[in-house]
Design a protein around this motif. Structure first.
Motif, PDB file in Angstrom:
ATOM      1  N   HIS A   1       0.997  -0.917  16.706  1.00 33.92           N
ATOM      2  CA  HIS A   1       2.321  -0.359  17.022  1.00 33.92           C
ATOM      3  C   HIS A   1       3.335  -0.806  15.961  1.00 33.92           C
ATOM      4  CE1 HIS A   1       5.496   1.319  19.395  1.00 33.92           C
ATOM      5  NE2 HIS A   1       6.143   0.169  19.380  1.00 33.92           N
ATOM      6  N   PHE A   2       3.231  -2.070  15.599  1.00 35.75           N
ATOM      7  CA  PHE A   2       4.115  -2.611  14.566  1.00 35.75           C
ATOM      8  C   PHE A   2       3.899  -1.872  13.241  1.00 35.75           C
ATOM      9  CE2 PHE A   2       4.526  -5.635  10.994  1.00 35.75           C
ATOM     10  CZ  PHE A   2       5.871  -5.946  11.100  1.00 35.75           C
ATOM     11  N   LEU A   3       2.626  -1.653  12.901  1.00 34.11           N
ATOM     12  CA  LEU A   3       2.316  -0.967  11.637  1.00 34.11           C
ATOM     13  C   LEU A   3       2.883   0.453  11.645  1.00 34.11           C
ATOM     14  CD1 LEU A   3      -1.388  -2.141  11.121  1.00 34.11           C
ATOM     15  CD2 LEU A   3       0.635  -2.900   9.838  1.00 34.11           C
TER      16      LEU A   3
ATOM     17  N   ALA B   1       4.358   8.483   9.987  1.00 31.82           N
ATOM     18  CA  ALA B   1       3.895   7.440  10.913  1.00 31.82           C
ATOM     19  C   ALA B   1       3.080   8.060  12.048  1.00 31.82           C
ATOM     20  CB  ALA B   1       5.088   6.678  11.478  1.00 31.82           C
ATOM     21  N   ASN B   2       3.501   9.240  12.497  1.00 31.69           N
ATOM     22  CA  ASN B   2       2.770   9.892  13.594  1.00 31.69           C
ATOM     23  C   ASN B   2       1.417  10.430  13.148  1.00 31.69           C
ATOM     24  OD1 ASN B   2       4.927   9.421  15.224  1.00 31.69           O
ATOM     25  ND2 ASN B   2       5.785  11.486  15.062  1.00 31.69           N
ATOM     26  N   SER B   3       1.262  10.702  11.857  1.00 31.39           N
ATOM     27  CA  SER B   3       0.008  11.349  11.440  1.00 31.39           C
ATOM     28  C   SER B   3      -1.012  10.418  10.775  1.00 31.39           C
ATOM     29  CB  SER B   3       0.300  12.567  10.549  1.00 31.39           C
ATOM     30  OG  SER B   3       0.594  12.139   9.262  1.00 31.39           O
ATOM     31  N   VAL B   4      -0.568   9.273  10.242  1.00 28.00           N
ATOM     32  CA  VAL B   4      -1.531   8.365   9.583  1.00 28.00           C
ATOM     33  C   VAL B   4      -2.419   7.698  10.641  1.00 28.00           C
ATOM     34  CG1 VAL B   4      -1.731   6.153   8.339  1.00 28.00           C
ATOM     35  CG2 VAL B   4      -0.154   7.903   7.532  1.00 28.00           C
TER      36      VAL B   4
ATOM     37  N   ALA C   1       0.819  -1.222   0.000  1.00 28.12           N
ATOM     38  CA  ALA C   1       0.000   0.000   0.000  1.00 28.12           C
ATOM     39  C   ALA C   1       0.851   1.270   0.000  1.00 28.12           C
ATOM     40  CB  ALA C   1      -0.924  -0.004   1.222  1.00 28.12           C
ATOM     41  N   LEU C   2       2.058   1.179   0.556  1.00 26.07           N
ATOM     42  CA  LEU C   2       2.839   2.409   0.815  1.00 26.07           C
ATOM     43  C   LEU C   2       4.102   2.589  -0.009  1.00 26.07           C
ATOM     44  CD1 LEU C   2       3.037   2.723   4.706  1.00 26.07           C
ATOM     45  CD2 LEU C   2       1.829   4.220   3.139  1.00 26.07           C
TER      46      LEU C   2
ATOM     47  N   ALA D   1       7.030   4.300   9.616  1.00 20.62           N
ATOM     48  CA  ALA D   1       8.225   5.140   9.839  1.00 20.62           C
ATOM     49  C   ALA D   1       9.379   4.641   8.973  1.00 20.62           C
ATOM     50  CB  ALA D   1       8.600   5.120  11.317  1.00 20.62           C
ATOM     51  N   THR D   2       9.505   3.335   8.858  1.00 21.57           N
ATOM     52  CA  THR D   2      10.594   2.773   8.045  1.00 21.57           C
ATOM     53  C   THR D   2      10.346   2.987   6.557  1.00 21.57           C
ATOM     54  OG1 THR D   2      10.840   1.069   9.713  1.00 21.57           O
ATOM     55  CG2 THR D   2      11.896   0.633   7.605  1.00 21.57           C
TER      56      THR D   2
END
Ligand code: PEP
Length: 253
Positions: free
Chosen positions: A190-192, A205-208, A152-153, A197-198
């Motif tokens: 948390h894993f997602l 990662a903080n905003s999605v 997806a990313l 972030a990676t």
């Protein structure tokens, strides 16, 4: 609870005729009120989107489709394009729901095409991912969702990635009455977030927003929403009754 604004989305699946959908949407407008503490999204069937859109036009409720085809137009009998969804007022569209992956054999690559086509039209994709019971029991939960998230990313800029909402829906918990425990859901969320972030960067990662889906109901929503990485819920069964959807939307009060 997270710093992100919670989002509660109701997936009506293949339920409610036109009259029923319009009547139900009117009741939801009343039940949600004018200033909910969360973002509220409903996903009626395709044939009722236009009518429901008119009912919710002056309310904070936003409209989502349940599916889309990635092509802009052409010989795709029975399908609907991103521009068509936009034209009837969809802010969001769900893609990759496990029922579509399972019954219609949709692949990660096809789901990615849909998500890219939606973004190009300015419709926000809600991308569903999640493992089967067999995969969970075989210890493959993390590798499964990692692969789906990556599909997806991968290759998206931070700006593009921020248009996505990810719904983690363990297949064994959808429509079964079995909910992942808050700790099980948080562990995957948390894993997602670490994976985002990676794959993109920490700010993204903080905003999605990461939604949990799988038998969410008024009796378990508060505990789920207390987890740091759970930013909302994608709800099937409990979104089909005014009273339960009202309680989900107002879970903070
Ligand atoms: C869903 O349809 O995405 C879903 C999570 O359904 P339910 O809430 O009924 O398990």
């Amino acid at each position: 609870m997270s710093q992100r604004r919670p989002l509660i989305a109701g997936n009506w699946k293949m339920n409610k005729t036109l009259d029923e959908s319009v009547a139900f949407a009117k009741e939801l407008v009343e039940a949600v009120g004018s200033t909910p503490d969360v973002d509220v999204v409903i996903a009626p069937t395709t044939v009722t989107l236009h009518a429901v859109s008119q009912v919710i036009a002056d309310s904070p409720i936003q409209l989502s489709a349940q599916n889309v085809h990635p092509q802009p137009s052409g010989a795709y009998t029975g399908e609907v394009s991103p521009a068509m969804l936009k034209a009837v007022g969809c802010t969001y569209a769900i893609v990759g729901h496990s029922e579509r992956r399972q019954y219609f054999e949709e692949s990660d690559a096809f789901i990615r095409e849909k998500s890219d086509a939606l973004r190009a039209e300015g419709v926000l994709p809600i991308v569903c991912i999640g493992e089967s019971l067999e995969e969970r029991e075989g210890g493959q939960t993390f590798s499964r969702v990692e692969a789906q998230l990556k599909a997806a990313l991968e290759g998206l800029s931070a700006e593009e990635a921020k248009t996505l909402t990810i719904a983690y829906e363990p297949i064994w918990a959808i429509g079964t009455g079995k909910t992942a425990t808050p700790a099980q859901a948080q562990e995957v969320h948390h894993f997602l977030r670490q994976q985002i972030a990676t794959l993109v960067d920490q700010d993204t990662a903080n905003s999605v927003r990461l939604l949990y889906g799988g038998s969410v109901k008024p009796s378990n929503v508060v505990a789920l929403m207390q987890e740091d990485d759970i930013d909302g819920a994608l709800v099937g069964g409990a979104s089909l009754k005014v009273d339960s959807f009202r309680q989900l939307v107002h879970f903070q009060s």
